[in-house]
Design an enzyme around this catalytic site. Sequence first.
Site: not given
Length: 373
Positions: A174, A304
């Site tokens: 991230k 995803h």
Amino acid sequence: MPDKIRHLNLSHVVLPLDNPVSDAKVLTGRQKPLTETVLLFVEVTTEDGFEGMGFSYSKRAGGRAQYAHLQEIADVALGQDPSDIDRIYQSLLWAGASVGRSGVATQAIAALDVALWDLKARRANLPLAKLIGAHRDSCQVYNTSGGFLQASVEEIKEKATASIEAGIGGIKIKVGQPNWQTDLDRVGEIREHLGDTPFMVDANQQWDRARAKRMCRELEAFDLVWIEEPLDAWDAVGHADLSHTFDTPIATGEMLTSVPEHMALLDAGYRGFVQPDAPRIGGITPFLRFSTLASQAGLALAPHYAMEIHLHLAATYPTEPWVEHFEWLNPLFNERIDIRDGRMWLPDRPGLGFTLSDTMRALTKESAEIGVR
């Protein structure tokens, strides 16, 4: 005589995470740390005794709403031929038409849609990918769960090493923190640690267009597989512009909840990775509808989350996809996916290839029986 749907069991399940995790939305103050995943499971039974299982999910909010919406409309599916999946899908959309055709409305239907595809493949005694038509028996796999922002660089390195040793082929971390230099420093350290291992980053929609262009330019130096969600998920034009401007591919689409929302990317001329999420887009039926269009447009695919579903769907895509590895849902199923040599391998079991565990039953907060068992 055609078979008919006889019974549906709906389960509202709350799965706590071992430790809270934070992405950029937390560090920018837009969300709280993620502590649990809420799921809607559907088990379907037909008059001829065939069964199927499917699920959808929510993070932070919406799980109870999915359960409540499907509980309200699911009886429309009773008595219908389970083979007519799109027909059933349309009837459920019309049953809940007053709340629209995206978001919670379609995410609720998704759980039943997935269950019907699972049933169809089980009845044929085929893995779901083989029922649809597979292009491959395994897919490239990357791990995300070890790269959240609450983790230190050293923790991420340790988890990345463990993932690679476990057979996973790529690592995603991230980014999108308020201090952009911190992002670049972390990316640089992880890239050095990984060597030539495929590497992705995910900004979770936290840059505006100007910052996204600057960051994409800086990130070009790290030989990334993609830069994910640099902009708001619904900024199709902005994502399309970035996909034409930089050599590093852009990835987006996981937050979108209908085929029309995804089609906005294609209409804007987007040329990156698309990341549809079957439980979010509304199920396998709309996922396949969009993936056909994405393939015609020459886009790369990287679904995803929900690897238990997406491994099968990715295996049917004409060009080589990536599948995202999250171990979070493992406690809910009795089976595990085979991961080795940087790839995730299709199970040879019928349907999705998963059965629900005792842990899933124990985590069920409420359930509803619809029809005759």
